[in-house]
Design a protein around this motif. Structure first.
Motif: not given
Length: 404
Positions: A322-334, A350-365
């Motif tokens: 959760p992050s304020g007005g974003y609600g449930n939010m994911i942030e990725i450093d590229h 996903v969880a903080v510290g995970d490494t993800v690849s392009a096109g990988e499912t990270i959440g649901r709308a």
């Protein structure tokens, strides 16, 4: 009649004609035999001498013939030994050329695989299945090898054959013809290799420059291949042939392309909700809650509740919750100071510290936080400042052609 008287005895002998003939014939026969024996004794030495002379001539002729045959044998043997030496030298040269050609294929294997992994190909060639023996000239090589074996078998034969008739090829002439054909085939194979290497180098350079140009328009600086500290003592360069130079050029071009592709995959050029239309763009708009002008720092994608949300580039998750007005939010450093945010999610996968690849499912709308309904809020930030994600999305559409 012949009368013989001896005392009182008187004998009468009648000489008849046949007796005279018989006597004369006997005398003549004895005379002939005497004369024949005398003539034989006289002529015997001449006959024996003539016979011995004839035998001597025959022996001399035979010895002359033996000498001529021996000389011919020596000439043929010397010629065959010379031809065999010539053939063996040419075989050694041919094997050296072939070994060099196939050793080059070993160097090419890794580069061809890298080229295929980078999406490059030469028309009519599969990089992973590249073999010199697949070239059109291979048929000539095989035929040349059979001819070489035939020449070697002829030149190394134990039996000596008569001299070649005029107009017929000698072993050396056959060797020259066969080796010229095989050498030409090897040259054609080498030229075909160089042609494909140069074509791949040009394709890799063009692709890398095109991708770098597209990415540069989004403000992304693509690092040069091999960037970093380098050094070492100065050593005079070694001589390099055209093949080694071409290999080096291809390696550099592929390294550059791989660097560009790596940057393109790591940076957010993909779509977080493929197939869903944008309902609100980046920039100032009327705030749906306050009814006044406000900055919309991202873009919104229409999405039903539970629609999968995908990472737009590879990177490391630095925020997930959760992050304020974003609600449930994911942030990725590229990397390169670029981050992406995905807001209003109904669930986070996903969880903080995970490494993800392009096109990988990270959440649901979803519609958590400051939201009027289910959708995907997507942001791109550089050094913390919001930038229009459409620049990256449009660049991603162009880059898709090169990333297949």
């Amino acid at each position: 009649m012949l009368i013989l008287a001896s005392g009182e005895r008187v004998r009468h002998m009648t000489i008849r004609p046949w007796m005279i003939v018989t006597t004369l014939s006997s005398f003549a026969l004895v005379t002939l035999c005497y004369l024949g024996a005398t003539a034989y004794l006289v002529l015997r030495d001449d006959l024996i001498g003539a016979s011995m002379a004839r035998q001597a001539r025959m022996q001399n002729d035979y010895e002359d013939r033996i000498s001529a045959l021996r000389a011919q044998l020596d000439r043929i043997t010397s010629r065959q030994l010379l031809d065999q030496q010539v053939v063996e030298q040419k075989v050694e040269q041919l094997l050296q050329q072939q070994d060099a050609l196939f050793s080059r294929h070993g160097k090419l294997g890794g580069l061809m695989q890298r080229a295929e992994d980078s999406g490059l190909s030469v028309p009519g060639t599969k990089a992973s299945a590249y073999h010199p023996e697949d070239l059109q000239q291979q048929g000539s090589l095989k035929g040349g090898h059979k001819a070489i074996e035939g020449i070697l078998g002829t030149s190394g034969a134990a039996s000596i054959k008569p001299a070649q008739p005029s107009g017929q090829e000698s072993v050396a002439d056959q060797a020259d013809r066969v080796f010229s054909k095989v050498t030409l085939s090897l040259k054609n194979v080498e030229q075909e290799q160089l042609k494909r290497i140069r074509s791949l180098t040009a394709n890799a350079s063009r692709t890398a420059e095109a991708m770098a140009s597209i990415m540069l328009r989004t403000g992304v600086q693509v690092p040069e291949a091999g960037a970093g500290g380098i050094g070492g003592p100065f050593v005079e360069p070694v001589s390099a042939n055209s093949f080694d130079t071409s290999i080096t050029a291809l390696d550099q071009a592929l390294s550059r392309l791989e660097s560009v592709r790596k940057a393109a995959v790591s940076l957010p050029f993909a779509n977080p909700a493929p197939g869903h239309e944008i309902t609100s763009g980046f920039g100032n708009r009327i705030d749906p809650f306050l009814g006044r002008l406000a900055l919309h720092a991202g873009v919104d994608f229409q999405a039903d509740l539970g629609t999968t949300v995908k990472a737009t580039g590879s990177g490391k998750v630095v925020n997930a919750g959760p992050s304020g007005g974003y609600g449930n939010m994911i942030e990725i450093d590229h990397g390169q100071g670029i981050t992406t945010r995905y807001g209003h999610l109904s669930s986070i996968l996903v969880a903080v510290g995970d490494t993800v690849s392009a096109g990988e499912t990270i959440g649901r709308a979803g519609s958590t936080g400051r939201s009027t309904g289910p959708h995907v809020h997507y942001e791109v930030r550089r050094n913390g400042d919001a930038i229009d994600p459409m620049h990256f999305l449009n660049a991603g559409l162009k880059l898709t052609t090169y990333l297949k």
